[in-house]
Design a protein around this motif. Structure first.
Motif, mmCIF file in Angstrom:
data_model
loop_
_atom_site.group_PDB
_atom_site.id
_atom_site.type_symbol
_atom_site.label_atom_id
_atom_site.label_comp_id
_atom_site.label_asym_id
_atom_site.label_seq_id
_atom_site.Cartn_x
_atom_site.Cartn_y
_atom_site.Cartn_z
ATOM 1 N N ASN A 80 4.950 -15.434 74.606
ATOM 2 C CA ASN A 80 5.721 -14.790 73.531
ATOM 3 C C ASN A 80 6.375 -15.800 72.593
ATOM 4 O O ASN A 80 7.236 -15.443 71.784
ATOM 5 N N ALA A 81 5.971 -17.068 72.705
ATOM 6 C CA ALA A 81 6.363 -18.125 71.754
ATOM 7 C C ALA A 81 7.864 -18.288 71.618
ATOM 8 O O ALA A 81 8.379 -18.578 70.534
ATOM 9 N N ASP A 82 8.601 -18.147 72.729
ATOM 10 C CA ASP A 82 10.066 -18.224 72.667
ATOM 11 C C ASP A 82 10.624 -19.520 73.248
ATOM 12 O O ASP A 82 11.840 -19.694 73.338
ATOM 13 N N GLY A 105 -2.023 -18.281 65.926
ATOM 14 C CA GLY A 105 -0.695 -18.812 66.208
ATOM 15 C C GLY A 105 -0.064 -18.328 67.485
ATOM 16 O O GLY A 105 1.015 -18.797 67.850
ATOM 17 N N ASP A 106 -0.698 -17.379 68.190
ATOM 18 C CA ASP A 106 -0.179 -16.964 69.492
ATOM 19 C C ASP A 106 -1.241 -17.184 70.567
ATOM 20 O O ASP A 106 -2.421 -17.386 70.278
ATOM 21 N N ARG A 153 3.444 -8.927 65.174
ATOM 22 C CA ARG A 153 4.678 -8.200 65.514
ATOM 23 C C ARG A 153 5.950 -8.900 65.029
ATOM 24 O O ARG A 153 6.960 -8.254 64.804
ATOM 25 N N ARG A 154 5.893 -10.232 64.926
ATOM 26 C CA ARG A 154 7.098 -10.952 64.518
ATOM 27 C C ARG A 154 6.721 -12.306 63.922
ATOM 28 O O ARG A 154 5.604 -12.810 64.111
ATOM 29 N N PHE A 206 11.456 -11.493 74.178
ATOM 30 C CA PHE A 206 10.653 -10.528 73.425
ATOM 31 C C PHE A 206 9.448 -10.090 74.255
ATOM 32 O O PHE A 206 8.691 -10.900 74.774
ATOM 33 N N TYR A 207 9.275 -8.764 74.355
ATOM 34 C CA TYR A 207 8.160 -8.217 75.124
ATOM 35 C C TYR A 207 7.421 -7.111 74.361
ATOM 36 O O TYR A 207 6.458 -6.531 74.876
ATOM 37 N N GLN A 208 7.824 -6.816 73.120
ATOM 38 C CA GLN A 208 7.219 -5.712 72.379
ATOM 39 C C GLN A 208 5.946 -6.158 71.654
ATOM 40 O O GLN A 208 5.852 -6.107 70.427
#
Length: 636
Positions: free
Chosen positions: A427-429, A521-522, A544-545, A65-67
């Motif tokens: 991006n927390a992935d 949280g990010d 965003r998500r 995710f990059y958006q």
């Protein structure tokens, strides 16, 4: 009234005379034609639009995710700190190690659960900013007593040196004496350097706290660069740099040995460098601790700004042995930043080293920034066996056999004019990303900060334009650097130019820290920029998500209170994420920050495993709340 003049105008007011082999950097003089061509207009700025378009054209390569975007929210934070440089990095620029800049360190200094910021400065004093929550800060430097206004500071390292539950502060300086501040637990500090045995006076740089003998007390490894100044003092009391400072590595007598201090308890430290096998001289700006051979004892990777790096293996806490050739037969020649982290989630620590000085041999355009350095210096200037050097960033991947393979080219880790490295899952992935502070400022062209998103361990993808990190806020690329009075008879100005002129120079970051500034949280990013204001890059990822994450805070009992040296594994379904608590938050910086684990779409953590420095292993399966901070205390 002053007139602002862009960097190209330096051609009018100054002559650049090469200060070292290959025309590295420059010293400003007057009276003749420049020997170093400065592009007009700045080719780094001119290429920004095209580079942004080219990066957007790569999005089909992204499997992550990059958006989302990071926005420079500095004006809203209340932070008014501005970094100021000595004249050898300003109007009297020369190739001297002052231009390496200064650090930024982060810790909760008053125990309120919010991370505070300590900005290090060359002139005018350091500043401590208290976190008020919601990305708001207030300056508490006078009350805290940590300004050091009469010193040219370099490094800041937070660590609980006396295991009393609060973060103490160590600051290195250029010939002003290093300082250990003891924290009273409420964010008020007392200078205890002399009694602690840590008031060394020299050209000090990075400072790494780690427990090398696993006795529960944090020891200190102090990097010293080497003599790069004269005994003459300039503005602000800064010692004037040697004209041939960049060639200092060729003069053995200028070397300053690094120092290993053993913590004897109660904030008393003893120099044991010789008996520990760590008394060699080297032009070292920074270092990092990591357990290379998995024996539980932290080893040391020590950078060399101009020559071979060194890996010192810890022999069961008794002494160290140089094992560089065993693990790293080739190292970067001009190393600057360092970080151990697991980039492919195989549970083993890889190693990233940035190489700044190799990029100074030949200046290149933006189209060549992802390639290794062009070296124009003669072999005698480089020194040593040239087959032992890499000329560019290095990413060492650790395989199942414990050996390291250099993978920087295939992984896309190269960039231009790199300084510090900050690592985190932006991006927390579940894959750790890399931010590299970059650029050279005056009198060079504009260079970008690099944001590298981890494409699930297959490659790092350039993302600074996609995420809004570049171009900087409002497209600003330059900042005022120094003033010239063209009315003076010896002003260096051409005929017909009068009045005061402000020379503008390019922006550039030196150090950074990646953590959740606004607690949404990010992860966000804060920089310490050279001779200008910092950046506070706030992420909108949480907007965003939906995010799944876990932060882990450690408190040692038998181990050191900060848990430095601990290995933490988060197991969630078929994924195991591994991080090490080493405090290494960026170039010239050590911070006390939670370990942040992004979990992608996984909404549940099965267990958390901790290998403590004491040798004790802890497994936690209950009380793990998602999207929260898990505070773990070592069993006694």
């Amino acid at each position: 009234m002053k007139t602002r003049v862009p960097l190209a105008a330096i051609l009018i007011v100054a002559t650049l005379v090469a200060a070292g082999p290959g025309g590295h950097a420059a010293q400003i003089r007057s009276g003749s034609t420049p020997s170093v061509e400065i592009p007009t207009p700045d080719i780094g700025v001119a290429a920004l639009t095209e580079r942004a378009s080219a990066q957007r054209a790569t999005v089909d390569q992204f499997n992550v995710f990059y958006q989302f975007h990071l926005r420079d929210a500095l004006p809203e934070t209340g932070i008014t700190f501005v970094h100021r440089v000595v004249d050898d990095a300003g109007r009297n620029y020369k190739a001297v190690h002052y231009d390496h800049g200064t650090g930024i360190a982060v810790a909760d200094v008053d125990g309120d659960g919010l991370e505070d910021l300590y900005f290090v400065n060359q002139l005018g004093g350091n500043e401590l900013w208290k976190n008020l929550g919601h990305a708001q800060f207030t300056n508490i430097t006078p009350a805290a007593g940590v300004a050091l206004p009469d010193k040219v500071s370099v490094t800041a390292s937070f660590a609980d040196t006396d295991n009393d539950g609060d973060e103490d502060l160590f600051v290195t300086t250029v010939r002003g004496g290093n300082v250990l501040f003891e924290n009273n637990g409420r964010g008020r500090f007392t200078d205890i350097s002399a009694n602690a045995g840590l008031a060394y006076v020299g050209h000090s740089s990075g400072a790494v706290f780690f427990d090398f003998d696993r006795d529960g007390l944090l020891d200190l490894y102090l990097c010293n660069v080497g003599r790069y100044t004269t005994d003459q003092k300039g503005r602000g009391g800064a010692y004037v740099g040697l004209a041939d400072a960049f060639s200092g590595h060729l003069h053995h007598e200028r070397g300053e040995a690094a120092i290993l201090y053993r913590n004897a308890g109660h904030n008393h430290f003893t120099n044991i460098s010789a008996e520990a096998g760590l008394d060699g001289a080297g032009w070292s700006g920074d270092a990092s601790a990591g357990d290379i051979n998995d024996d539980g004892f932290p080893d040391l990777y020590v950078l060399n700004m101009q020559g071979s790096d060194h890996l010192f293996e810890n022999l069961s806490g008794r002494r160290f042995a140089d094992r560089t050739d065993v693990y790293f037969p080739k190292t970067p020649w001009g190393s600057m930043g360092v970080k151990f982290f697991d980039y492919d989630n195989n549970g083993r620590a890889d190693l990233l080293v940035t190489d700044m000085h190799s990029d100074m041999s030949v200046q290149v355009g933006p189209d060549r920034e992802k390639r290794t350095s062009i070296i124009a210096w003669p072999a005698e200037f480089l020194g040593g066996d040239l087959q032992k050097f890499l000329f560019g960033n290095a990413l060492y991947h650790r395989g199942p056999d414990g050996g390291f393979t250099e993978t920087s080219d295939s992984m896309g880790i190269e960039n231009y004019w790199p300084w510090g490295v900050s690592v985190g899952d932006l991006n927390a992935d579940g894959w750790q990303d890399v931010f590299i502070t970059s650029s050279m400022n005056f009198p060079f062209r504009y260079g970008i900060n690099s944001m590298l998103l981890n494409n699930r361990g297959a490659k790092f993808l350039d993302s600074e334009f996609l995420l809004g990190i570049e171009p900087r806020r409002d497209g600003r690329t330059h900042t005022p650097w120094f003033d010239v009075d063209c009315s003076a008879p010896d002003s260096m100005c051409p005929a017909g130019v009068t009045g005061k002129v402000t020379i503008m120079a390019t922006l550039g970051s030196r150090s950074s820290a990646m953590f959740d500034v606004d607690h949404d949280g990010d992860l966000d990013i804060i920089t310490n920029d050279f001779n200008s204001a910092p950046q506070v890059l706030i992420s909108d990822l949480a907007e965003r998500r939906q995010l799944h994450w876990l932060s882990v805070v450690l408190a040692g009992t038998r181990s050191n209170r900060d848990g430095l040296g601990a290995k933490v594994r988060v197991v969630a379904g078929d994924r195991t994420l591994t991080q090490w608590q080493d405090g290494k938050s960026g170039y010239l910086s050590q911070s006390d920050l939670p370990l942040y684990f992004g979990l992608g779409d996984v909404a549940r953590v099965d267990r958390v495993e901790i290998d403590w420095p004491s040798g004790r292993r802890q497994v936690v399966t209950k009380g793990i709340q998602m999207n929260a901070t898990l505070k773990l205390t070592e069993p006694r």
